[in-house]
Design a protein around this motif. Structure first.
Motif, PDB file in Angstrom:
ATOM      1  N   LEU A 184       0.824  -1.207   0.000  1.00 43.01           N
ATOM      2  CA  LEU A 184       0.000   0.000   0.000  1.00 43.01           C
ATOM      3  C   LEU A 184       0.859   1.258   0.000  1.00 43.01           C
ATOM      4  N   LEU A 185       1.996   1.205   0.686  1.00 41.07           N
ATOM      5  CA  LEU A 185       2.894   2.355   0.697  1.00 41.07           C
ATOM      6  C   LEU A 185       3.537   2.585  -0.664  1.00 41.07           C
ATOM      7  N   VAL A 186       3.727   1.514  -1.420  1.00 45.73           N
ATOM      8  CA  VAL A 186       4.371   1.645  -2.723  1.00 45.73           C
ATOM      9  C   VAL A 186       3.512   2.465  -3.681  1.00 45.73           C
ATOM     10  N   VAL A 187       2.247   2.172  -3.723  1.00 49.78           N
ATOM     11  CA  VAL A 187       1.413   2.776  -4.765  1.00 49.78           C
ATOM     12  C   VAL A 187       0.266   3.627  -4.242  1.00 49.78           C
ATOM     13  N   GLN A 188       0.005   3.549  -2.936  1.00 46.27           N
ATOM     14  CA  GLN A 188      -1.090   4.317  -2.331  1.00 46.27           C
ATOM     15  C   GLN A 188      -2.353   4.292  -3.202  1.00 46.27           C
ATOM     16  N   PRO A 189      -2.904   3.108  -3.464  1.00 46.87           N
ATOM     17  CA  PRO A 189      -4.061   3.045  -4.366  1.00 46.87           C
ATOM     18  C   PRO A 189      -5.247   3.822  -3.816  1.00 46.87           C
ATOM     19  N   ASN A 190      -5.817   4.669  -4.636  1.00 43.67           N
ATOM     20  CA  ASN A 190      -6.968   5.489  -4.259  1.00 43.67           C
ATOM     21  C   ASN A 190      -8.224   4.849  -4.845  1.00 43.67           C
ATOM     22  N   ILE A 226       9.839  -1.602 -13.225  1.00 48.78           N
ATOM     23  CA  ILE A 226       9.504  -1.702 -14.648  1.00 48.78           C
ATOM     24  C   ILE A 226       8.495  -0.624 -15.027  1.00 48.78           C
ATOM     25  N   GLY A 227       7.551  -0.322 -14.108  1.00 55.55           N
ATOM     26  CA  GLY A 227       6.608   0.763 -14.366  1.00 55.55           C
ATOM     27  C   GLY A 227       7.314   2.086 -14.558  1.00 55.55           C
ATOM     28  N   TRP A 228       8.361   2.318 -13.767  1.00 55.19           N
ATOM     29  CA  TRP A 228       9.151   3.551 -13.930  1.00 55.19           C
ATOM     30  C   TRP A 228       9.939   3.516 -15.231  1.00 55.19           C
ATOM     31  N   LEU A 229      10.525   2.339 -15.555  1.00 55.32           N
ATOM     32  CA  LEU A 229      11.372   2.223 -16.726  1.00 55.32           C
ATOM     33  C   LEU A 229      10.586   2.371 -18.020  1.00 55.32           C
ATOM     34  N   VAL A 230       9.392   1.777 -18.077  1.00 56.09           N
ATOM     35  CA  VAL A 230       8.618   1.739 -19.317  1.00 56.09           C
ATOM     36  C   VAL A 230       7.607   2.872 -19.402  1.00 56.09           C
ATOM     37  N   PHE A 231       6.943   3.173 -18.265  1.00 53.57           N
ATOM     38  CA  PHE A 231       5.841   4.134 -18.292  1.00 53.57           C
ATOM     39  C   PHE A 231       6.144   5.426 -17.532  1.00 53.57           C
ATOM     40  N   SER A 232       7.401   5.570 -17.038  1.00 59.98           N
ATOM     41  CA  SER A 232       7.829   6.778 -16.319  1.00 59.98           C
ATOM     42  C   SER A 232       7.014   7.033 -15.058  1.00 59.98           C
ATOM     43  N   ASP A 233       6.532   5.968 -14.417  1.00 59.84           N
ATOM     44  CA  ASP A 233       5.843   6.087 -13.131  1.00 59.84           C
ATOM     45  C   ASP A 233       6.890   5.971 -12.030  1.00 59.84           C
ATOM     46  N   PHE A 234       7.445   7.107 -11.612  1.00 59.93           N
ATOM     47  CA  PHE A 234       8.543   7.101 -10.640  1.00 59.93           C
ATOM     48  C   PHE A 234       7.986   7.098  -9.224  1.00 59.93           C
ATOM     49  N   PRO A 235       8.405   6.166  -8.356  1.00 63.52           N
ATOM     50  CA  PRO A 235       7.880   6.113  -6.983  1.00 63.52           C
ATOM     51  C   PRO A 235       8.356   7.296  -6.152  1.00 63.52           C
ATOM     52  N   ASN A 236       7.462   7.796  -5.290  1.00 58.93           N
ATOM     53  CA  ASN A 236       7.841   8.887  -4.398  1.00 58.93           C
ATOM     54  C   ASN A 236       8.517   8.335  -3.145  1.00 58.93           C
ATOM     55  N   GLN A 237       8.798   9.218  -2.188  1.00 63.27           N
ATOM     56  CA  GLN A 237       9.543   8.798  -1.007  1.00 63.27           C
ATOM     57  C   GLN A 237       8.787   7.737  -0.206  1.00 63.27           C
ATOM     58  N   LEU A 238       7.470   7.923  -0.072  1.00 62.71           N
ATOM     59  CA  LEU A 238       6.672   6.948   0.662  1.00 62.71           C
ATOM     60  C   LEU A 238       6.686   5.600  -0.042  1.00 62.71           C
ATOM     61  N   ALA A 239       6.650   5.623  -1.371  1.00 67.30           N
ATOM     62  CA  ALA A 239       6.700   4.378  -2.134  1.00 67.30           C
ATOM     63  C   ALA A 239       8.036   3.667  -1.928  1.00 67.30           C
ATOM     64  N   ALA A 240       9.117   4.453  -1.851  1.00 67.60           N
ATOM     65  CA  ALA A 240      10.432   3.860  -1.623  1.00 67.60           C
ATOM     66  C   ALA A 240      10.479   3.148  -0.270  1.00 67.60           C
ATOM     67  N   ILE A 241       9.844   3.746   0.737  1.00 69.37           N
ATOM     68  CA  ILE A 241       9.763   3.094   2.048  1.00 69.37           C
ATOM     69  C   ILE A 241       8.978   1.789   1.933  1.00 69.37           C
ATOM     70  N   GLY A 242       7.890   1.855   1.167  1.00 60.63           N
ATOM     71  CA  GLY A 242       7.084   0.654   0.974  1.00 60.63           C
ATOM     72  C   GLY A 242       7.855  -0.463   0.308  1.00 60.63           C
ATOM     73  N   ILE A 243       8.692  -0.118  -0.676  1.00 61.22           N
ATOM     74  CA  ILE A 243       9.522  -1.125  -1.344  1.00 61.22           C
ATOM     75  C   ILE A 243      10.438  -1.803  -0.329  1.00 61.22           C
ATOM     76  N   ALA A 244      11.057  -0.993   0.544  1.00 63.00           N
ATOM     77  CA  ALA A 244      11.948  -1.545   1.559  1.00 63.00           C
ATOM     78  C   ALA A 244      11.189  -2.470   2.514  1.00 63.00           C
TER      79      ALA A 244
END
Length: 318
Positions: free
Chosen positions: A152-158, A275-293
């Motif tokens: 949920l932290l990675v993408v914060q789906p609304n 891959i989403g960032w690489l192909v579609f330029s969806d770059f994760p924000n700081q909260l998303a980076a925490i979620g990845i960790a």
């Protein structure tokens, strides 16, 4: 129940949990590439064209391997009826799952679609406990919950913004639970390659019959389209990634309990985000980076726990 008893039960159900985990990790790395191609193809290629191409590739890639390994199809003919029924339902769930991802990816970013679908591991843990009678201890449950929080932290789906389209990946998650359960139940009666080949042939039969009857008859879902040259290459790539990915997953299930593998699949999220960032330029924000960790930590913790369970089982001590 002691830790030794739990570990012994899991080892009885899975020959090599650590190998199963390694194969599932490879699955998590491979399958997002197929999903990215699925999202690109969904912009112009009809779902039925994509599904047929996907299963044709599966049969062409693995059919010769099965014939070489088994020296024919005699082992397929001898399969008991219960295996055939499980293969049938596995195929139905696979078609439904790919279709759900196809439509979900048309409305949602790759990482969001993957994350919403990852209600699956929690459902899988409880399904493994109640239907497969696999031991699901507090550590596995905790790892799954922590992994989902990280997701949920990675993408914060609304959910308010995406509306009813959120049901596509949720539906995919539900079909995948049945898919895993059925695969696990028959994994000792048929090898992973044969499962993929027979499922591919079944899927083509299921798809081609309605296409021949309903194509061009005002049923848009069953309409076909002729891809461009670049789309053909993407279809081939999608088929290769999908086939290899699900072969890895099917093999993993035959080596390790479903409850062990479920939290591991959260590791697909960081790969999908990259891959989403690489192909579609969806770059994760700081909260998303925490979620990845957090997600990676959850998966690594499950690896540690499984290794520890094997050591305890081997030593015969707590």
């Amino acid at each position: 129940m002691s830790k030794t008893t739990a570990a012994s039960r899991d080892m009885a159900r899975g020959d090599n949990p650590m190998l199963g985990i390694a194969l599932m990790l490879a699955f998590c790395m491979v399958i997002p590439f197929g999903d990215a191609l699925l999202k690109l193809l969904g912009q112009s290629v009809p779902v039925m064209t994509l599904l047929i191409a996907r299963y044709v590739m599966q049969v062409l890639l693995l059919g010769p391997v099965m014939l070489w390994q088994k020296r024919g199809i005699a082992h397929i003919v001898r399969l008991p009826s219960q295996i055939w029924w499980r293969l049938f339902w596995r195929t139905v769930m696979h078609i439904a799952g790919i279709s759900g991802m196809y439509f979900g990816l048309q409305h949602l970013p790759l990482a969001d679609t993957t994350a919403i679908a990852f209600i699956f591991p929690i459902l899988m843990l409880f399904a493994s406990h109640f239907f497969l009678k696999e031991f699901v201890g507090p550590h596995r449950i905790t790892a799954a919950i922590v992994g989902f929080i990280g997701t949920l932290l990675v993408v914060q789906p609304n959910f308010v913004e995406v509306g009813a389209n959120v049901l596509w990946p949720i539906g995919t998650a539900c079909t995948f639970v049945v898919f895993i359960l059925v695969t696990r139940q028959m994994s000792r009666g048929i090898d992973a390659v044969s499962i993929q080949v027979v499922s591919g042939v079944m899927a083509l039969i299921m798809l081609l019959i309605p296409v021949l009857l309903l194509n061009g008859e005002s049923f848009a879902f069953f309409d076909l389209g002729w891809p461009s040259a670049i789309e053909w290459w993407m279809l081939i790539g999608s088929g290769v990634f999908g086939t290899v990915g699900h072969l890895l997953m099917t093999s993993a299930i035959s080596y390790a309990p479903s409850a062990t593998l479920a939290p591991m699949q959260y590791l697909e999220i960081p790969f999908a985000t990259f891959i989403g960032w690489l192909v579609f330029s969806d770059f994760p924000n700081q909260l998303a980076a925490i979620g990845i960790a957090v997600t990676i930590a959850s998966g690594l913790y499950m690896i540690y726990r499984e290794q520890r369970a094997q050591n305890i089982s081997g030593q015969g001590t707590d």
